[in-house]
Design a protein around this motif. Structure first.
Motif, short mmCIF file in Angstrom:
data_model
loop_
_atom_site.label_atom_id
_atom_site.label_comp_id
_atom_site.label_asym_id
_atom_site.label_seq_id
_atom_site.Cartn_x
_atom_site.Cartn_y
_atom_site.Cartn_z
N ASP A 53 1.81 3.08 -2.04
CA ASP A 53 1.27 1.73 -1.90
C ASP A 53 2.33 0.66 -1.63
O ASP A 53 1.99 -0.48 -1.37
N GLY A 54 3.61 1.01 -1.74
CA GLY A 54 4.65 0.02 -1.51
C GLY A 54 5.95 0.38 -2.19
O GLY A 54 6.09 1.46 -2.76
N ALA A 55 6.90 -0.55 -2.13
CA ALA A 55 8.21 -0.35 -2.77
C ALA A 55 8.56 -1.62 -3.53
O ALA A 55 8.26 -2.73 -3.08
N TRP A 56 9.20 -1.45 -4.68
CA TRP A 56 9.56 -2.57 -5.53
C TRP A 56 11.02 -2.42 -5.97
O TRP A 56 11.44 -1.34 -6.36
#
Length: 64
Positions: A53-56
């Motif tokens: 779902d994404g990168a943080w």
């Protein structure tokens, strides 16, 4: 604590697992999955957490 909040032994009980690791700079953990939620926290340094779902980018003393 009221008996309404004591869940031990009930079907509503929540299990919490913990694991502490000291990893070297640049260490990578291969993609994996658990049948439970996961929280990661770094006491120093910076982590990059990548999911489908994404990168943080997570600085020290923050959790993802």
């Amino acid at each position: 604590m009221s008996s309404e909040r004591q869940l031990a032994g009930s079907e509503d009980a929540i299990a919490i697992r913990s694991l502490a690791l000291r990893l070297p700079a640049g260490h990578t953990i291969e993609a994996h999955a658990h049948p439970w939620g996961q929280v990661v926290y770094a006491t120093e340094g910076v982590m990059t957490v990548t999911t489908r779902d994404g990168a943080w980018v997570v600085p020290s003393h923050r959790a993802a």
